[in-house]
Design a protein around this motif. Structure first.
Motif, PDB file in Angstrom:
ATOM      1  N   UNK A 350       9.892 -19.233  13.440  1.00  0.00           N
ATOM      2  CA  UNK A 350      11.075 -19.841  12.827  1.00  0.00           C
ATOM      3  C   UNK A 350      12.278 -19.324  13.604  1.00  0.00           C
ATOM      4  N   UNK A 351      13.012 -20.222  14.243  1.00  0.00           N
ATOM      5  CA  UNK A 351      14.207 -19.836  14.994  1.00  0.00           C
ATOM      6  C   UNK A 351      15.431 -20.504  14.392  1.00  0.00           C
ATOM      7  N   UNK A 368      10.953 -23.685  23.696  1.00  0.00           N
ATOM      8  CA  UNK A 368       9.848 -23.146  22.893  1.00  0.00           C
ATOM      9  C   UNK A 368       8.818 -24.231  22.613  1.00  0.00           C
ATOM     10  N   UNK A 369       9.307 -25.398  22.206  1.00  0.00           N
ATOM     11  CA  UNK A 369       8.390 -26.490  21.870  1.00  0.00           C
ATOM     12  C   UNK A 369       7.562 -26.975  23.041  1.00  0.00           C
ATOM     13  N   UNK A 370       8.103 -26.884  24.263  1.00  0.00           N
ATOM     14  CA  UNK A 370       7.400 -27.376  25.456  1.00  0.00           C
ATOM     15  C   UNK A 370       6.561 -26.306  26.151  1.00  0.00           C
ATOM     16  N   UNK A 379       6.631 -27.796  12.614  1.00  0.00           N
ATOM     17  CA  UNK A 379       6.336 -27.906  11.184  1.00  0.00           C
ATOM     18  C   UNK A 379       7.639 -27.939  10.379  1.00  0.00           C
ATOM     19  N   UNK A 380       7.569 -28.497   9.193  1.00  0.00           N
ATOM     20  CA  UNK A 380       8.712 -28.479   8.302  1.00  0.00           C
ATOM     21  C   UNK A 380       8.708 -27.177   7.501  1.00  0.00           C
ATOM     22  N   UNK A 381       9.900 -26.780   7.062  1.00  0.00           N
ATOM     23  CA  UNK A 381      10.015 -25.615   6.198  1.00  0.00           C
ATOM     24  C   UNK A 381      11.016 -25.932   5.098  1.00  0.00           C
ATOM     25  N   UNK A 382      10.631 -25.705   3.865  1.00  0.00           N
ATOM     26  CA  UNK A 382      11.464 -26.039   2.713  1.00  0.00           C
ATOM     27  C   UNK A 382      12.736 -25.199   2.693  1.00  0.00           C
ATOM     28  N   UNK A 390      14.493 -24.415  13.507  1.00  0.00           N
ATOM     29  CA  UNK A 390      13.265 -25.149  13.845  1.00  0.00           C
ATOM     30  C   UNK A 390      12.068 -24.241  13.566  1.00  0.00           C
ATOM     31  N   UNK A 391      11.001 -24.837  13.065  1.00  0.00           N
ATOM     32  CA  UNK A 391       9.792 -24.089  12.713  1.00  0.00           C
ATOM     33  C   UNK A 391       8.589 -24.680  13.438  1.00  0.00           C
ATOM     34  N   UNK A 392       7.704 -23.804  13.909  1.00  0.00           N
ATOM     35  CA  UNK A 392       6.477 -24.233  14.588  1.00  0.00           C
ATOM     36  C   UNK A 392       5.289 -23.392  14.123  1.00  0.00           C
ATOM     37  N   UNK A 393       4.103 -23.951  14.285  1.00  0.00           N
ATOM     38  CA  UNK A 393       2.884 -23.149  14.202  1.00  0.00           C
ATOM     39  C   UNK A 393       2.369 -22.972  15.624  1.00  0.00           C
TER      40      UNK A 393
END
Length: 418
Positions: A350-351, A368-370, A379-382, A390-393
């Protein structure tokens, strides 16, 4: 203090219950208090503080780990100072004494090593901060002196990316091994080999605990390198935890007693559900200055879904306060945990970027995404709301902060965002 005393009282029962010692070896683990290691720490702390306030700090060598205060950093600092022959050398813990409880695995390892935390020299023991005094330093588990310290760097033992500083330090060993404690152990190989059985049991137990945590239990095909296995082979005979004969095939399969200790340490490390988001952010936190920006990276051993679900307002309030209080431009929360359903290792990122930094935001999130090594899936985060985040797994669960931090540095430096 109550925590460490309670753990110390039950340490022997724990070892026997886990099968880490037998009745034949329990005498090795049941030593009279205070231990040699504990005496060393108590006496060195008193002597150092006396000289410090008398204006003689320049006579001392301070061995210090990084600011995250994980077991590898603390054990490496204590191990280097204890095994050294220098009469004026002391380990310094960057963590405040009031924050030691945030890492329960450290408290467990301290108790197994018969170590009283009141005898540790911490950031809380020096009113003006150690940077106000002209000490010399040995750096372990990092290779660039922190702003909280000030003085000549005499030596470096580390397993992070080489930042290119302190080129004249001797030793200067920067090697991508699983645990810095392994580098310290091998550095003092002759000292360990010449010791009688059990003579160095306390420090060997502390260093071995750090190696087990950082290498995932010395599992074959995992984080452990040849240096880590060599370190374990040097330490185990001193601890009485496993027989020498059971270590013959350690590179293929560690002894069951080491597996049991590793499991207990890992289980204890994950026992942090009771901590607030603020506590979790600071328990394993590092800060970087990159291209004129302040970046904070926190490693958290709990999944984001749990943290948000238990208190969504409290979570985001603590996140916002952390960024504001530290004047951060970027905060990264790096989670590492096991899924409840299949017990699989997961990592998330989570950044968040301070508002008004649109150029930074796009470059960072795209970078980060690439990134192929992280293999992130967005991913979404509530509760994110209007925050720039932005959130990723992570697809690559082996990529820790040692991978993420250099990537962030490269993205920002290449972007000319200053």
């Amino acid at each position: 203090m109550d925590i460490i005393m309670s753990l110390r009282q039950t340490a022997q029962d724990l070892l026997e219950r886990l099968g880490l010692v037998s009745s034949a070896t329990s005498g090795t683990m049941e030593r009279q208090e205070p231990s040699i290691l504990d005496n060393f720490l108590r006496e060195r702390k008193a002597s150092f503080l006396s000289d410090l306030y008398a204006g003689s700090a320049n006579e001392w060598i301070v061995v210090t780990g990084n600011e995250a205060g994980d077991l590898d950093s603390i054990a490496s600092a204590i191990g280097y100072a204890f095994l050294s022959s220098d009469a004026k050398i002391i380990p310094f813990i960057q963590t405040k004494r009031s924050d030691l409880h945030l890492r329960p695995e450290n408290i467990l390892a301290f108790s197994l090593a018969s170590l009283d935390t009141s005898h540790l020299l911490t950031a809380s023991d020096i009113d003006r901060g150690i940077q106000a005094y002209n000490c010399s330093y040995i750096l372990v588990d990092h290779n660039r002196i922190l702003p909280t310290c000030n003085g000549t760097v005499l030596g470096v033992l580390d397993h992070h990316e080489d930042e290119g500083f302190h080129k004249d330090a001797k030793p200067r060993t920067i090697q991508p091994v699983g645990s810095c404690a392994s580098l310290v152990t091998v550095h003092f190989k002759q000292r360990l080999q010449s010791a009688t059985s059990g003579e160095l049991a306390d420090i060997a137990t502390l260093l071995l605990s750090a190696i087990l945590i950082d290498t995932g239990g010395l599992k074959a095909g995992g984080k452990a390198t040849d240096v880590d296995f060599e370190g374990a082979e040097l330490l185990v005979p001193q601890t009485g935890i496993a027989s020498t004969s059971s270590m013959v095939e350690i590179r293929k399969k560690p002894p069951s007693s080491l597996d049991a200790l590793s499991h207990r340490l890992a289980q204890t490390k994950s026992s942090v559900d009771h901590l607030s988001t603020s506590d979790l952010l600071r328990r394993d936190y590092k800060e970087y200055s990159i291209a004129g920006l302040q970046i904070g990276l926190s490693t958290v051993p709990i999944g984001l879904k749990f943290l948000v679900k238990r208190d969504i307002r409290g979570f985001w309030s603590d996140i916002d306060s952390w960024i504001t209080d530290r004047s951060l431009d970027i905060l990264g929360v790096l989670t590492t945990y096991r899924s409840k359903r299949k017990n699989k290792h997961r990592r998330q990122l989570l950044f968040l970027v301070r508002p008004g930094r649109e150029q930074i935001e796009k470059k960072l999130f795209d970078g980060i995404g690439d990134d192929k090594e992280l293999a992130c899936e967005e991913r979404r985060i509530a509760g994110l709301g209007a925050r720039r985040g932005r959130c990723w797994r992570q697809g690559n669960v082996k990529a820790t902060r040692k991978t993420v931090a250099p990537l962030v540095r490269k993205i920002l430096e290449d972007s000319n965002v200053e």
